[in-house]
Motif scaffolding. Sequence first.
Motif, PDB file in Angstrom:
ATOM      1  N   ALA A  64       0.824  -1.206   0.000  1.00 44.85           N
ATOM      2  CA  ALA A  64       0.000   0.000   0.000  1.00 44.85           C
ATOM      3  C   ALA A  64       0.857   1.254   0.000  1.00 44.85           C
ATOM      4  O   ALA A  64       0.551   2.243  -0.678  1.00 44.85           O
ATOM      5  CB  ALA A  64      -0.931  -0.013   1.211  1.00 44.85           C
ATOM      6  N   MET A 113      -0.371  11.394   3.004  1.00 45.40           N
ATOM      7  CA  MET A 113       0.633  10.464   2.500  1.00 45.40           C
ATOM      8  C   MET A 113       1.919  11.161   2.052  1.00 45.40           C
ATOM      9  O   MET A 113       3.024  10.677   2.327  1.00 45.40           O
ATOM     10  CB  MET A 113       0.046   9.654   1.338  1.00 45.40           C
ATOM     11  N   GLN A 166      -7.541   0.655   6.383  1.00 44.88           N
ATOM     12  CA  GLN A 166      -8.068   2.001   6.608  1.00 44.88           C
ATOM     13  C   GLN A 166      -7.511   2.593   7.895  1.00 44.88           C
ATOM     14  O   GLN A 166      -7.281   3.817   7.974  1.00 44.88           O
ATOM     15  CB  GLN A 166      -9.601   1.971   6.658  1.00 44.88           C
ATOM     16  N   PHE A 186      -4.236   4.086   6.935  1.00 40.59           N
ATOM     17  CA  PHE A 186      -4.411   5.320   6.167  1.00 40.59           C
ATOM     18  C   PHE A 186      -4.913   6.458   7.059  1.00 40.59           C
ATOM     19  O   PHE A 186      -4.494   7.610   6.902  1.00 40.59           O
ATOM     20  CB  PHE A 186      -5.386   5.092   5.012  1.00 40.59           C
ATOM     21  N   ILE A 226      -5.560   0.368  -4.450  1.00 40.22           N
ATOM     22  CA  ILE A 226      -4.677  -0.228  -3.442  1.00 40.22           C
ATOM     23  C   ILE A 226      -5.449  -1.217  -2.583  1.00 40.22           C
ATOM     24  O   ILE A 226      -4.960  -2.318  -2.282  1.00 40.22           O
ATOM     25  CB  ILE A 226      -4.038   0.889  -2.590  1.00 40.22           C
ATOM     26  N   GLU A 227      -6.682  -0.860  -2.214  1.00 37.50           N
ATOM     27  CA  GLU A 227      -7.499  -1.770  -1.417  1.00 37.50           C
ATOM     28  C   GLU A 227      -7.816  -3.038  -2.206  1.00 37.50           C
ATOM     29  O   GLU A 227      -7.826  -4.151  -1.653  1.00 37.50           O
ATOM     30  CB  GLU A 227      -8.790  -1.087  -0.981  1.00 37.50           C
ATOM     31  N   ASN A 283      -4.432   5.144  -6.700  1.00 40.55           N
ATOM     32  CA  ASN A 283      -5.464   5.620  -5.772  1.00 40.55           C
ATOM     33  C   ASN A 283      -5.801   4.543  -4.737  1.00 40.55           C
ATOM     34  O   ASN A 283      -5.504   3.360  -4.906  1.00 40.55           O
ATOM     35  CB  ASN A 283      -6.706   6.115  -6.515  1.00 40.55           C
ATOM     36  N   ARG A 284      -6.452   4.969  -3.666  1.00 34.75           N
ATOM     37  CA  ARG A 284      -6.665   4.063  -2.532  1.00 34.75           C
ATOM     38  C   ARG A 284      -7.652   2.955  -2.835  1.00 34.75           C
ATOM     39  O   ARG A 284      -7.533   1.856  -2.277  1.00 34.75           O
ATOM     40  CB  ARG A 284      -7.070   4.864  -1.292  1.00 34.75           C
ATOM     41  N   SER A 299       1.007   3.818  -3.055  1.00 34.63           N
ATOM     42  CA  SER A 299       0.679   5.212  -2.744  1.00 34.63           C
ATOM     43  C   SER A 299       1.773   6.150  -3.236  1.00 34.63           C
ATOM     44  O   SER A 299       1.491   7.204  -3.826  1.00 34.63           O
ATOM     45  CB  SER A 299       0.500   5.387  -1.233  1.00 34.63           C
TER      46      SER A 299
END
Length: 248
Positions: free
Chosen positions: A159, A223, A210, A213, A172-173, A168-169, A163
């Motif tokens: 992640a 980030m 999460q 993050f 990544i998820e 984008n998240r 990043s």
Amino acid sequence: MTLESNPLTSLQGASNFRDVGGYPTAGGQRVKRGHVFRSDHLAGLTDADVARLQSLGVRHSLDFRGVVEYTATPYAIAGVERVALTIEPTVIARMQALVAQGIVPTTEETVDLMRETYRDFVNRNADTYGRFLKHLLEQPTPQVFHCTAGKDRTGFAAALLLSALGVNRATIEHDYLLTNQLYKRDARLEGQGHPHVMKVLWQVQPEFLQAAFDAVDTQHGGMQDYLHGAIGLSPQDLGELKRMLLEP
């Protein structure tokens, strides 16, 4: 935009091995394939697996496992240098402490322990994750990084890398949750515990990532500030990492 599924490079002796390349970035580029791979531990590789790693050009394995883990399942792969980036599995120690007190945590309490573990990755293990990214910078040949299951320490490392590259998240998820499809649990490595606890510990949930993050955003200013601050990458380092690992 439909997310392109990431190409998988299967190995017989490592169930959670895959290329972190192929994902699009916010800037319209794409992460190069064939340069960085993530995995569960590499102690069970077959001769064919070793040949596959060698054919991929992998020259370094970055091992996030703790001392006891590595001692239990060591490996040596011809032509591949193992680099110890030790992060001890603190969630296991916390769980053992509860059990020693006769306490069986609920599912939600176990999830809370995992969230705390991910916050620790951000706040207590930033130096180690900084070394991880700097090693990628310093070594242009393909590399693989892993822990025992390739899900938590490795999941946050992936992640962080994605990043840094501008992925984008949500994407990544997606990469993070692939572990639940790919990782084959090994009772010999898991130890004993109540089924509802072990299910939480040996899978991944969006809430875990999460929590990391949220810690990056609320405690480190986001980030970019985290990468330049606690992780220790200069703007030049970050630019070079993108140059190395993004398609032109």
